[in-house]
Design a protein around this motif. Structure first.
Motif, short mmCIF file in Angstrom:
data_model
loop_
_atom_site.label_atom_id
_atom_site.label_comp_id
_atom_site.label_asym_id
_atom_site.label_seq_id
_atom_site.Cartn_x
_atom_site.Cartn_y
_atom_site.Cartn_z
N ALA A 213 -22.80 21.60 19.14
CA ALA A 213 -22.52 20.49 18.51
C ALA A 213 -21.81 20.91 17.03
O ALA A 213 -20.76 20.57 16.71
CB ALA A 213 -23.63 19.50 18.29
N ILE A 214 -22.42 21.88 16.53
CA ILE A 214 -22.20 22.54 15.12
C ILE A 214 -20.59 23.17 15.37
O ILE A 214 -19.91 23.01 14.41
CB ILE A 214 -23.06 23.53 14.51
N TRP A 215 -20.68 23.78 16.40
CA TRP A 215 -19.48 24.72 16.63
C TRP A 215 -18.26 23.68 16.87
O TRP A 215 -17.13 23.85 16.29
CB TRP A 215 -19.39 25.41 17.92
N PHE A 216 -18.45 22.55 17.65
CA PHE A 216 -17.09 21.88 17.74
C PHE A 216 -16.89 20.95 16.48
O PHE A 216 -15.63 20.71 16.19
CB PHE A 216 -17.65 20.65 18.70
N HIS A 217 -17.87 20.61 15.73
CA HIS A 217 -17.72 20.05 14.46
C HIS A 217 -17.04 20.99 13.63
O HIS A 217 -16.15 20.39 12.76
CB HIS A 217 -19.23 19.41 14.05
N LEU A 218 -17.64 22.13 13.32
CA LEU A 218 -16.80 22.94 12.53
C LEU A 218 -15.55 23.51 12.85
O LEU A 218 -14.82 23.83 11.87
CB LEU A 218 -18.02 24.10 11.94
N SER A 219 -15.47 23.58 14.09
CA SER A 219 -14.08 24.33 14.37
C SER A 219 -12.76 23.18 14.19
O SER A 219 -11.76 23.58 13.82
CB SER A 219 -13.80 24.48 15.81
N HIS A 220 -13.44 21.93 14.20
CA HIS A 220 -12.35 20.83 13.80
C HIS A 220 -12.18 20.97 12.28
O HIS A 220 -11.28 20.78 11.79
CB HIS A 220 -12.77 19.41 14.64
N GLY A 221 -13.57 20.87 11.58
CA GLY A 221 -13.59 20.58 10.47
C GLY A 221 -13.10 21.59 9.56
O GLY A 221 -12.53 21.28 8.39
N PHE A 222 -12.89 22.88 9.92
CA PHE A 222 -12.43 23.93 9.28
C PHE A 222 -11.00 23.62 8.62
O PHE A 222 -10.47 23.58 7.78
CB PHE A 222 -12.49 25.41 9.68
N TRP A 223 -10.12 23.40 9.98
CA TRP A 223 -8.73 23.37 9.67
C TRP A 223 -8.33 21.99 9.04
O TRP A 223 -7.39 21.71 8.28
CB TRP A 223 -7.95 23.60 10.79
N SER A 224 -9.28 20.85 9.44
CA SER A 224 -8.99 19.68 8.87
C SER A 224 -9.41 19.56 7.34
O SER A 224 -8.70 18.79 6.43
CB SER A 224 -10.02 18.79 9.61
N ALA A 225 -10.15 20.41 6.93
CA ALA A 225 -10.54 20.47 5.41
C ALA A 225 -9.34 21.26 4.75
O ALA A 225 -8.74 20.76 3.63
CB ALA A 225 -11.65 21.30 5.31
N MET A 226 -8.59 22.13 5.40
CA MET A 226 -7.56 22.74 4.77
C MET A 226 -6.32 21.91 4.73
O MET A 226 -5.60 21.83 3.78
CB MET A 226 -6.95 23.85 5.65
N GLN A 227 -6.22 20.89 5.70
CA GLN A 227 -5.05 20.09 5.79
C GLN A 227 -5.24 19.01 4.65
O GLN A 227 -4.57 18.74 3.97
CB GLN A 227 -5.28 19.35 7.12
N THR A 228 -6.60 18.47 4.61
CA THR A 228 -7.14 17.52 3.32
C THR A 228 -6.83 18.22 2.01
O THR A 228 -6.30 17.54 0.74
CB THR A 228 -8.46 17.41 3.62
N LEU A 229 -7.06 19.45 1.75
CA LEU A 229 -6.75 20.14 0.43
C LEU A 229 -5.36 20.54 0.35
O LEU A 229 -5.02 20.82 -0.89
CB LEU A 229 -7.52 21.51 0.69
N GLY A 230 -4.24 20.20 1.51
CA GLY A 230 -3.07 20.47 0.97
C GLY A 230 -2.62 21.81 1.27
O GLY A 230 -1.24 21.96 1.08
N ILE A 231 -3.38 22.46 1.81
CA ILE A 231 -2.81 23.89 2.22
C ILE A 231 -2.42 24.27 3.41
O ILE A 231 -2.81 25.30 4.04
CB ILE A 231 -3.85 25.03 1.44
N SER A 232 -2.12 23.19 4.25
CA SER A 232 -1.76 23.46 5.52
C SER A 232 -0.32 22.80 5.77
O SER A 232 -0.38 21.77 5.49
CB SER A 232 -3.01 22.69 6.49
N GLY A 233 0.27 23.51 6.80
CA GLY A 233 1.62 22.90 6.71
C GLY A 233 2.13 22.94 8.20
O GLY A 233 1.18 23.32 9.01
N LYS A 234 3.47 22.89 8.62
CA LYS A 234 3.78 23.08 10.36
C LYS A 234 3.25 24.74 10.49
O LYS A 234 2.82 24.73 11.72
CB LYS A 234 5.13 22.79 10.21
N ILE A 235 3.72 25.52 9.81
CA ILE A 235 3.41 27.01 9.92
C ILE A 235 1.78 27.40 10.00
O ILE A 235 1.31 27.92 10.79
CB ILE A 235 4.12 27.82 9.11
N TRP A 236 1.22 26.89 8.92
CA TRP A 236 -0.01 27.24 8.64
C TRP A 236 -1.27 26.45 9.27
O TRP A 236 -2.42 26.84 9.70
CB TRP A 236 -0.52 27.21 7.15
N LEU A 237 -0.76 25.26 10.01
CA LEU A 237 -1.83 24.43 10.73
C LEU A 237 -2.38 25.27 11.98
O LEU A 237 -3.57 25.48 11.92
CB LEU A 237 -1.25 23.18 11.46
N LYS A 238 -1.73 25.88 12.69
CA LYS A 238 -2.10 26.57 13.94
C LYS A 238 -3.10 27.85 13.66
O LYS A 238 -3.78 28.22 13.95
CB LYS A 238 -1.00 27.31 14.61
#
Length: 166
Positions: free
Chosen positions: A108-133
């Motif tokens: 459960a932690i794996w699923f939660h953090l694997s989503h939360g990691f990139w989602s946090a980057m998106q929230t912080l504004g350091i994710s775009g079309k190139i960096w999201l993947k």
């Protein structure tokens, strides 16, 4: 203490966002039940994953903090001794039920953090079309290594591969 405060803020904010999303949808939940391929299973099941993680955290605090820290603070004699962390780990993970519950918790932690990691980057504004993947890939690699180490520890104690302390 600060970590616990931030965890409580995270949980409260998650419930607030969930309630706002449900209110915004109105009485009818979904018009279309098919989901887009870019929407991950983890993102659609954050509440369930969060509940499993919270229950696992309670189990972890019971097995280790309660038996070790609280027993020492209260002056309660326990076997193993409250300061014997290795002994508590051996005793806890020798029980197959606890080992399986901890492995489910780690999934459960794996699923939660694997989503939360990139989602946090998106929230912080350091994710775009190139960096999201890229953030998604980095997050999956990082979280997989982290959870694999913890799962290895649980399995090594459960299956008797861990060295004996005494």
């Amino acid at each position: 203490m600060a970590l616990a405060f931030l965890a409580v803020c995270h949980i409260v904010y998650a419930f607030i966002l969930t309630a706002q999303n449900r209110r915004a949808r109105g009485p009818q939940r979904y018009e279309v039940t098919s989901r887009r391929p870019e929407v991950s299973w983890a993102s659609q099941n954050m509440l369930v994953l969060g509940i499993i993680i919270l229950l696992g955290l309670g189990l972890h605090l019971y097995n280790f903090w309660c038996h070790m820290m609280f027993a020492e603070l209260a002056g309660v004699a326990t076997t193993p001794a409250p300061a014997d962390g290795f002994g508590w780990i051996q005793q806890t993970f020798a029980n197959p039920v606890y080992s399986i519950l901890y492995l489910v918790w780690m999934c459960a932690i794996w699923f939660h953090l694997s989503h939360g990691f990139w989602s946090a980057m998106q929230t912080l504004g350091i994710s775009g079309k190139i960096w999201l993947k890229r953030w998604q890939c980095i997050g999956i690699i990082y979280v997989t290594i982290l959870m694999a180490v913890f799962a290895f520890l649980v399995l090594s104690f459960w299956l008797g591969f861990a060295p004996s302390y005494k």
